[in-house]
Design a protein around this motif. Structure first.
Motif, short mmCIF file in Angstrom:
data_model
loop_
_atom_site.label_atom_id
_atom_site.label_comp_id
_atom_site.label_asym_id
_atom_site.label_seq_id
_atom_site.Cartn_x
_atom_site.Cartn_y
_atom_site.Cartn_z
N HIS A 105 0.88 -1.14 -0.05
CA HIS A 105 0.08 -0.15 -0.05
C HIS A 105 0.91 1.17 -0.12
O HIS A 105 0.63 2.26 -0.76
CB HIS A 105 -0.88 -0.07 1.06
N VAL A 106 1.91 1.33 0.92
CA VAL A 106 2.55 2.44 1.10
C VAL A 106 3.62 2.75 -0.14
O VAL A 106 3.61 3.76 -0.83
CB VAL A 106 3.61 2.32 2.37
N GLY A 107 4.07 1.44 -0.81
CA GLY A 107 4.83 1.41 -2.04
C GLY A 107 4.02 2.01 -3.17
O GLY A 107 4.70 2.78 -3.94
N LEU A 108 2.91 1.56 -3.30
CA LEU A 108 1.93 2.11 -4.42
C LEU A 108 1.44 3.57 -4.50
O LEU A 108 1.61 4.24 -5.29
CB LEU A 108 0.89 1.15 -4.64
N MET A 109 1.36 3.83 -2.97
CA MET A 109 0.95 5.10 -2.69
C MET A 109 1.85 6.36 -3.17
O MET A 109 1.67 7.47 -3.65
CB MET A 109 0.40 5.24 -1.37
N VAL A 110 3.20 5.98 -2.72
CA VAL A 110 4.19 6.67 -2.84
C VAL A 110 4.81 7.12 -4.39
O VAL A 110 4.85 8.12 -4.85
CB VAL A 110 5.56 6.26 -1.80
N ALA A 111 4.49 5.86 -4.96
CA ALA A 111 4.73 6.06 -6.48
C ALA A 111 3.89 6.63 -7.32
O ALA A 111 4.32 7.41 -8.04
CB ALA A 111 4.99 4.39 -7.03
N MET A 112 2.58 6.53 -6.98
CA MET A 112 1.65 7.29 -7.42
C MET A 112 1.88 8.85 -7.21
O MET A 112 1.80 9.74 -8.14
CB MET A 112 0.20 6.91 -7.08
N ARG A 113 2.16 9.32 -5.75
CA ARG A 113 2.40 10.52 -5.67
C ARG A 113 3.66 11.02 -6.26
O ARG A 113 3.58 12.40 -6.95
CB ARG A 113 2.50 10.55 -4.09
N HIS A 114 4.79 10.56 -6.30
CA HIS A 114 5.61 10.99 -7.19
C HIS A 114 5.43 11.23 -8.63
O HIS A 114 5.75 12.36 -9.07
CB HIS A 114 6.88 9.90 -7.12
N GLY A 115 4.51 10.30 -9.27
CA GLY A 115 4.24 10.57 -10.59
C GLY A 115 3.41 11.67 -10.76
O GLY A 115 3.42 12.57 -11.54
N LEU A 116 2.44 11.78 -9.91
CA LEU A 116 1.28 13.10 -9.90
C LEU A 116 1.85 14.40 -9.80
O LEU A 116 1.73 15.22 -10.28
CB LEU A 116 0.13 12.78 -8.95
N TYR A 117 2.93 14.66 -8.71
CA TYR A 117 3.69 15.69 -8.46
C TYR A 117 4.47 15.98 -9.56
O TYR A 117 4.71 17.35 -9.93
CB TYR A 117 4.70 15.58 -7.25
N ALA A 118 5.17 15.18 -10.12
CA ALA A 118 5.90 15.40 -11.15
C ALA A 118 5.26 15.91 -12.60
O ALA A 118 5.78 16.84 -13.04
CB ALA A 118 6.73 14.28 -11.95
N ALA A 119 4.11 15.35 -12.87
CA ALA A 119 3.18 15.93 -13.78
C ALA A 119 2.80 17.31 -13.52
O ALA A 119 2.48 18.03 -14.39
CB ALA A 119 1.82 14.73 -13.83
N LEU A 120 2.76 17.72 -12.18
CA LEU A 120 2.31 19.10 -11.96
C LEU A 120 3.39 20.01 -11.73
O LEU A 120 3.39 21.11 -11.23
CB LEU A 120 1.63 19.10 -10.54
N GLY A 121 4.60 19.27 -11.93
CA GLY A 121 6.01 20.31 -11.99
C GLY A 121 6.43 20.40 -10.56
O GLY A 121 6.94 21.44 -10.23
N GLU A 122 6.25 19.31 -9.49
CA GLU A 122 6.38 19.59 -8.36
C GLU A 122 7.49 18.23 -7.84
O GLU A 122 7.36 17.29 -8.64
CB GLU A 122 5.24 19.53 -7.51
N THR A 123 7.92 18.32 -6.65
CA THR A 123 8.73 17.12 -6.14
C THR A 123 8.05 16.72 -4.91
O THR A 123 7.77 17.63 -3.90
CB THR A 123 10.10 17.66 -5.93
N TYR A 124 7.64 15.36 -4.80
CA TYR A 124 7.01 15.01 -3.74
C TYR A 124 7.96 14.32 -2.51
O TYR A 124 9.12 13.80 -3.21
CB TYR A 124 6.10 13.86 -3.98
N ASP A 125 8.04 14.67 -1.44
CA ASP A 125 8.81 14.50 -0.35
C ASP A 125 8.18 13.50 0.92
O ASP A 125 7.25 13.92 1.31
CB ASP A 125 9.62 15.68 0.28
N TYR A 126 8.26 12.17 0.72
CA TYR A 126 7.80 11.20 1.47
C TYR A 126 8.07 11.29 2.99
O TYR A 126 7.42 11.27 3.97
CB TYR A 126 8.19 9.89 1.06
N GLY A 127 9.48 11.71 3.44
CA GLY A 127 10.00 11.96 4.49
C GLY A 127 10.85 10.59 4.77
O GLY A 127 11.34 9.82 3.91
N PRO A 128 10.96 10.70 6.30
CA PRO A 128 12.19 9.46 6.46
C PRO A 128 11.57 8.37 6.54
O PRO A 128 10.41 8.01 6.99
CB PRO A 128 12.34 9.63 8.03
N PRO A 129 11.90 7.36 5.60
CA PRO A 129 11.40 6.02 5.10
C PRO A 129 10.70 5.09 6.25
O PRO A 129 9.46 4.79 6.29
CB PRO A 129 12.01 5.18 4.28
#
Length: 277
Positions: A105-129
């Motif tokens: 769940h966490v792996g898929l969720m983070v991968a989706m956020r990275h993709g969406l943020y990149a599409a919006l010209g942003e960088t997603y920071d998940y924090g300390p893993p």
């Protein structure tokens, strides 16, 4: 493994579909409430941010609902009634299932956020893993338990609907007379030529013109067990089992005794399971 394959083969996929629908409905409601709450508490956030957070979590969850369904088949609630070893297996299997569910769940969720943020010209920071995963795992553990509970409830309700109601009495046609005997009052039935003799708890022994095989068809779903070619006994009224040697047994039904032939192994297994402790 064979027990697991048997449960999977006998699983009703309708349980997965209905449970999936219920869980997605609950998840969508939580997604809306949580997104609006975050926007209210943090008005400085960009409008799309909480919707991306909650939406990716919900989407990943939706892709993984099959996992708690499979785990509920591998470790059904019935194991809780089978002693400490079975309970330990139940807990171990579901803890492993919850950990795998959370990891995916966490792996898929983070991968989706990275993709969406990149599409919006942003960088997603998940924090300390590790720290973030521990935080997410606590939430996922509760979600996993809820999902298993939903699948258990869906399956229980389906099985209750599909299970025919057990009759409370049996009509014995003794000549021109009809005796409506409560099932619990019938201790046994035995073959008597062209008739079946019913042995009732009050001592009566009415005769019905029928074969024991025909009576067995009607009574086997009510807890009656064929123990001998000439005997059918009420397993619920058994008070004891006594070995007679050579593999034969005697079934004690209060003061009545009925034979149990060694040829009827399934009957012996069932009556042993019913034997009073």
């Amino acid at each position: 493994m064979s027990g697991w394959r048997t449960r999977l083969a006998g699983a009703d996929r309708r349980d997965l579909i209905l449970g999936w629908s219920i869980i997605l409905g609950i998840t969508a409601a939580f997604m809306v409430v949580n997104s609006l709450t975050v926007l209210t508490d943090s008005p400085s956030l960009r409008l799309w941010t909480p919707w991306v957070w909650e939406g990716t979590s919900a989407a990943a969850l939706g892709l993984l609902i099959w996992l708690p369904w499979l785990a509920s088949l591998a470790a059904p609630a019935a194991l809780l009634d089978d002693g400490w070893r079975a309970r330990g297996r139940f807990v171990a299997l579901h803890l492993a299932g919850a950990f795998l569910y959370s990891l995916l769940h966490v792996g898929l969720m983070v991968a989706m956020r990275h993709g969406l943020y990149a599409a919006l010209g942003e960088t997603y920071d998940y924090g300390p893993p590790i720290e973030r995963f521990i935080y997410e795992f606590r939430k996922d553990l509760l979600s996993y338990a809820l999902f298993v509970g939903v699948f258990w409830a869906v399956r229980s309700l389906r099985e209750a609907r599909e299970t025919p109601m057990r009759p409370v009495s049996f009509d014995i046609r003794d000549g021109a007379r009809l005796i409506r005997a409560p099932l619990d009052d019938i201790l046994a039935a035995t073959s008597a030529g062209n008739y079946v003799e019913f042995i009732l708890a009050d001592g009566r022994r009415p005769l019905m013109r029928a074969t024991l095989a025909a009576v067995e068809v009607e009574l086997e779903r009510c807890g009656f067990v064929r123990t001998h070619r000439s005997w059918l006994v009420n397993a619920g009224r058994m008070s004891g089992l006594r070995p007679e040697g050579s593999g034969d047994w005697t079934v004690e039904l209060g003061s009545l005794e009925a034979p149990l032939s060694r040829r009827y192994t399934p009957a012996l297994d069932r009556l042993r399971a019913e034997r009073p402790t």
